[in-house]
Design a protein around this motif. Structure first.
Motif, PDB file in Angstrom:
ATOM      1  N   UNK A  33      -5.518  15.427  14.358  1.00 56.00           N
ATOM      2  CA  UNK A  33      -5.759  16.105  13.088  1.00 56.00           C
ATOM      3  C   UNK A  33      -5.037  15.425  11.926  1.00 56.00           C
ATOM      4  N   UNK A  34      -4.145  14.468  12.213  1.00 55.83           N
ATOM      5  CA  UNK A  34      -3.377  13.795  11.165  1.00 55.83           C
ATOM      6  C   UNK A  34      -3.844  12.356  10.918  1.00 55.83           C
ATOM      7  N   UNK A  35      -4.123  11.608  11.983  1.00 60.66           N
ATOM      8  CA  UNK A  35      -4.638  10.239  11.837  1.00 60.66           C
ATOM      9  C   UNK A  35      -6.127  10.300  12.145  1.00 60.66           C
ATOM     10  N   UNK A  72       3.202  11.852   7.464  1.00 57.84           N
ATOM     11  CA  UNK A  72       4.417  12.640   7.668  1.00 57.84           C
ATOM     12  C   UNK A  72       5.548  11.678   8.018  1.00 57.84           C
ATOM     13  N   UNK A  73       6.762  12.168   7.999  1.00 61.10           N
ATOM     14  CA  UNK A  73       7.908  11.314   8.303  1.00 61.10           C
ATOM     15  C   UNK A  73       7.844  10.779   9.735  1.00 61.10           C
ATOM     16  N   UNK A  79       4.744   4.268  12.952  1.00 65.42           N
ATOM     17  CA  UNK A  79       3.935   3.143  12.477  1.00 65.42           C
ATOM     18  C   UNK A  79       4.832   1.979  12.055  1.00 65.42           C
ATOM     19  N   UNK A  80       5.980   2.257  11.466  1.00 67.64           N
ATOM     20  CA  UNK A  80       6.895   1.180  11.076  1.00 67.64           C
ATOM     21  C   UNK A  80       7.431   0.429  12.285  1.00 67.64           C
ATOM     22  N   UNK A  81       7.556   1.097  13.421  1.00 65.94           N
ATOM     23  CA  UNK A  81       8.069   0.457  14.633  1.00 65.94           C
ATOM     24  C   UNK A  81       7.052  -0.461  15.293  1.00 65.94           C
ATOM     25  N   UNK A  82       5.776  -0.354  14.983  1.00 71.17           N
ATOM     26  CA  UNK A  82       4.748  -1.144  15.661  1.00 71.17           C
ATOM     27  C   UNK A  82       4.651  -2.529  15.088  1.00 71.17           C
TER      28      UNK A  82
END
Length: 82
Positions: A33-35, A72-73, A79-82
């Motif tokens: 529901x978010x991505x 969201x946080x 996503x930043x870790x990928x």
């Protein structure tokens, strides 16, 4: 809250791997529901080599993945870790 489009910079050539990894995280974390959508912009190009036409998919924006999501946080952190 409405979903917006975000552009994620990744290593060139790793776009499919990153998109697949994000899809796996969506399934694991229940973020359907978010991505909402993940795109790798490509176009079909006809190349001629040795007088043979061949249809090839070329990346329009190499090194980028486009994601439609509600940010969201926790999603941003993953996503930043990928």
């Amino acid at each position: 809250m409405s979903a917006k489009w975000y552009v994620v910079n990744v290593h060139s050539g790793c776009e499919k791997k990153v998109a697949q990894s994000i899809n796996e995280q969506v399934a694991l974390k229940k973020w359907e529901d978010r991505i909402l959508e993940i795109l790798i912009p490509t176009e079909e190009v006809v190349e001629v080599k040795d007088n043979v036409q061949k249809s090839v998919m070329k990346k329009m924006l190499p090194g980028y993945v486009i994601i439609k999501m509600i940010l969201t946080k926790s999603i941003l952190k993953h996503i930043k870790r990928m």
